[in-house]
Each structure stands twice: as C-alpha cells, then as structure tokens.
Design a protein around this motif. Structure first.
Motif, short mmCIF file in Angstrom:
data_model
loop_
_atom_site.label_atom_id
_atom_site.label_comp_id
_atom_site.label_asym_id
_atom_site.label_seq_id
_atom_site.Cartn_x
_atom_site.Cartn_y
_atom_site.Cartn_z
N MET A 1 0.82 -1.20 0.00
CA MET A 1 0.00 0.00 0.00
C MET A 1 0.86 1.27 0.00
SD MET A 1 -2.95 1.14 -0.14
CE MET A 1 -3.96 2.52 0.22
N ASN A 2 1.99 1.21 0.71
CA ASN A 2 2.87 2.38 0.78
C ASN A 2 3.46 2.73 -0.58
OD1 ASN A 2 2.73 2.89 3.68
ND2 ASN A 2 3.57 0.82 3.78
N TRP A 3 3.74 1.69 -1.38
CA TRP A 3 4.27 1.94 -2.72
C TRP A 3 3.20 2.54 -3.62
CZ3 TRP A 3 9.24 2.29 -3.20
CH2 TRP A 3 10.05 1.59 -2.31
N ILE A 4 1.96 2.15 -3.40
CA ILE A 4 0.84 2.74 -4.16
C ILE A 4 0.70 4.22 -3.78
CG2 ILE A 4 -1.67 2.71 -4.49
CD1 ILE A 4 -1.47 -0.39 -4.18
N LEU A 5 0.81 4.52 -2.48
CA LEU A 5 0.74 5.91 -2.04
C LEU A 5 1.87 6.73 -2.66
CD1 LEU A 5 -0.11 5.36 1.73
CD2 LEU A 5 -1.61 6.39 0.00
N LEU A 6 3.06 6.15 -2.71
CA LEU A 6 4.19 6.86 -3.33
C LEU A 6 3.92 7.09 -4.82
CD1 LEU A 6 6.97 8.13 -3.02
CD2 LEU A 6 7.96 5.86 -3.43
N LEU A 7 3.41 6.09 -5.50
CA LEU A 7 3.07 6.24 -6.92
C LEU A 7 2.01 7.33 -7.12
CD1 LEU A 7 3.35 5.32 -9.87
CD2 LEU A 7 1.60 3.61 -9.39
N LEU A 8 1.01 7.35 -6.25
CA LEU A 8 -0.01 8.41 -6.33
C LEU A 8 0.61 9.79 -6.09
CD1 LEU A 8 -3.00 6.67 -4.52
CD2 LEU A 8 -2.81 7.19 -6.97
N GLY A 9 1.59 9.84 -5.19
CA GLY A 9 2.30 11.09 -4.94
C GLY A 9 3.07 11.55 -6.17
N ILE A 10 3.70 10.61 -6.85
CA ILE A 10 4.46 10.92 -8.07
C ILE A 10 3.51 11.43 -9.15
CG2 ILE A 10 5.81 9.92 -9.96
CD1 ILE A 10 6.98 7.97 -7.80
N LEU A 11 2.42 10.71 -9.36
CA LEU A 11 1.47 11.10 -10.42
C LEU A 11 0.82 12.44 -10.11
CD1 LEU A 11 -0.15 7.62 -11.18
CD2 LEU A 11 1.63 8.82 -12.48
N THR A 47 3.91 11.78 2.21
CA THR A 47 4.01 11.76 3.67
C THR A 47 3.44 10.47 4.24
OG1 THR A 47 3.89 14.17 3.77
CG2 THR A 47 3.36 12.97 5.79
N LEU A 48 2.32 10.01 3.72
CA LEU A 48 1.74 8.75 4.18
C LEU A 48 2.63 7.57 3.81
CD1 LEU A 48 -2.03 9.42 3.38
CD2 LEU A 48 -0.91 9.39 5.65
N ALA A 49 3.24 7.61 2.64
CA ALA A 49 4.14 6.53 2.21
C ALA A 49 5.37 6.45 3.12
CB ALA A 49 4.56 6.74 0.76
N LEU A 50 5.77 7.58 3.67
CA LEU A 50 6.97 7.61 4.52
C LEU A 50 6.78 6.88 5.85
CD1 LEU A 50 8.28 11.24 3.98
CD2 LEU A 50 9.25 9.10 3.12
N ARG A 52 6.31 3.81 6.09
CA ARG A 52 6.97 2.50 5.95
C ARG A 52 8.14 2.47 4.96
NH1 ARG A 52 4.54 -0.15 9.88
NH2 ARG A 52 2.33 -0.58 9.64
N ILE A 53 8.34 3.56 4.22
CA ILE A 53 9.44 3.60 3.25
C ILE A 53 10.46 4.60 3.76
CG2 ILE A 53 10.09 4.05 0.85
CD1 ILE A 53 7.16 3.51 0.07
N ASP A 54 11.74 4.22 3.72
CA ASP A 54 12.81 5.14 4.13
C ASP A 54 12.74 6.42 3.33
OD1 ASP A 54 13.79 3.25 5.89
OD2 ASP A 54 15.43 2.60 4.56
N VAL A 55 12.96 7.55 4.00
CA VAL A 55 12.85 8.85 3.34
C VAL A 55 13.84 8.98 2.19
CG1 VAL A 55 14.38 10.15 4.90
CG2 VAL A 55 12.51 11.32 3.73
N SER A 56 15.04 8.42 2.33
CA SER A 56 16.02 8.53 1.25
C SER A 56 15.55 7.80 0.00
CB SER A 56 17.38 7.97 1.70
OG SER A 56 17.26 6.59 2.04
N ILE A 57 14.91 6.67 0.18
CA ILE A 57 14.40 5.90 -0.95
C ILE A 57 13.17 6.59 -1.54
CG2 ILE A 57 13.42 3.68 -1.67
CD1 ILE A 57 16.43 3.59 -0.96
N ALA A 58 12.21 6.93 -0.68
CA ALA A 58 10.95 7.53 -1.15
C ALA A 58 11.20 8.84 -1.88
CB ALA A 58 10.00 7.75 0.03
N TYR A 59 12.03 9.70 -1.31
CA TYR A 59 12.24 11.00 -1.93
C TYR A 59 12.98 10.88 -3.25
CZ TYR A 59 13.24 15.87 -2.73
OH TYR A 59 13.30 17.10 -3.30
N SER A 60 13.96 10.00 -3.32
CA SER A 60 14.70 9.86 -4.58
C SER A 60 13.81 9.26 -5.66
CB SER A 60 15.97 9.02 -4.38
OG SER A 60 15.64 7.74 -3.88
N ILE A 61 12.94 8.33 -5.30
CA ILE A 61 12.03 7.76 -6.28
C ILE A 61 11.01 8.82 -6.70
CG2 ILE A 61 10.17 6.07 -6.61
CD1 ILE A 61 11.83 4.17 -4.82
#
Length: 123
Positions: A1-11, A47-50, A52-61
């Motif tokens: 779910m966290n990766w979906i949130l990150l993808l939604l953040g990117i889009l 922010t919601l994705a963070l 469970r995902i490390d900030v360094s990974i989430a922000y760079s992606i």
C-alpha cells in the motif's frame, strides 16, 4: 500500500507540474488552482508513504521518477525537443532510481563482492 501511495504522490506531482505549464503564469484559473491541489495531494501521499518507506528511498524515487515522467510528458504533449542526450538522461535517472531501490535490499550491509549472489549455490 505504501508503494501505491508513493506512486499516487508521483502522479499527483506530475499533474501539478503539468498544470504549471498550462496555467500560463497563473493567467488560467483552473490550471492555476490545479497546481496547488495536486502538489498538496502529492505531499499528502508521499508523507503517508513515509510511514513505511525510508525517506532517502521515497524522496529519490518521487523526485527521480517525477522528473523522468514530466520530461516525457513535455516532449509528447508540449512538443519539446527530443534528443539522444535527453533520452539517455531520462534512462540514467530511471537507472539511478532502480539502483537506490536495490540498495534498500542491502540495508545495513557493507558492500563487498561476497554480498552479491550469482547463480545456483551462492550464499
């Protein structure tokens, strides 16, 4: 779910950036409102994705894929120039994001040839 949130953040960030171009310097109402709406959504999703995902990974992606996608959108929809250098640069951004994702699997491990598994029977 966290990766979906990150993808939604990117889009959302891509739509917000596209809205910037379409607002013509805040002279068009709907795209101007969309900038703030979609950037707000992007920050909420990331922010919601963070959780469970490390900030360094989430922000760079988030920033890397957002940059790559908006470059492609710009070339396709806004007819920006396409060049070999641009395409190679986008591919390098994507490769960097993949590399950072792979590094997450090596979290806490020091890099050495013994940490790399190749073929059957490898540790």
């Amino acid at each position: 779910m966290n990766w979906i949130l990150l993808l939604l953040g990117i889009l959302s960030e891509v739509v917000g950036t596209t809205s910037m171009k379409m607002s013509f310097g805040f002279t068009k109402l709907i795209p101007s409102i969309s900038i703030f709406m979609f950037y707000g959504l992007s920050l909420i999703f990331v922010t919601l994705a963070l959780k469970r995902i490390d900030v360094s990974i989430a922000y760079s992606i988030w920033s890397g894929l957002g940059t790559a996608i908006i470059a492609i959108v710009s070339m396709v929809f806004f007819k920006e120039a396409i060049s070999l250098v641009k395409i190679l640069s986008i591919l390098m951004i994507i490769a960097g994001v993949i590399g950072l994702n792979i590094s997450e699997g090596m979290h806490g491990k020091e890099f050495s040839p013994s940490n790399i598994s190749v073929g059957k029977g490898a540790n």
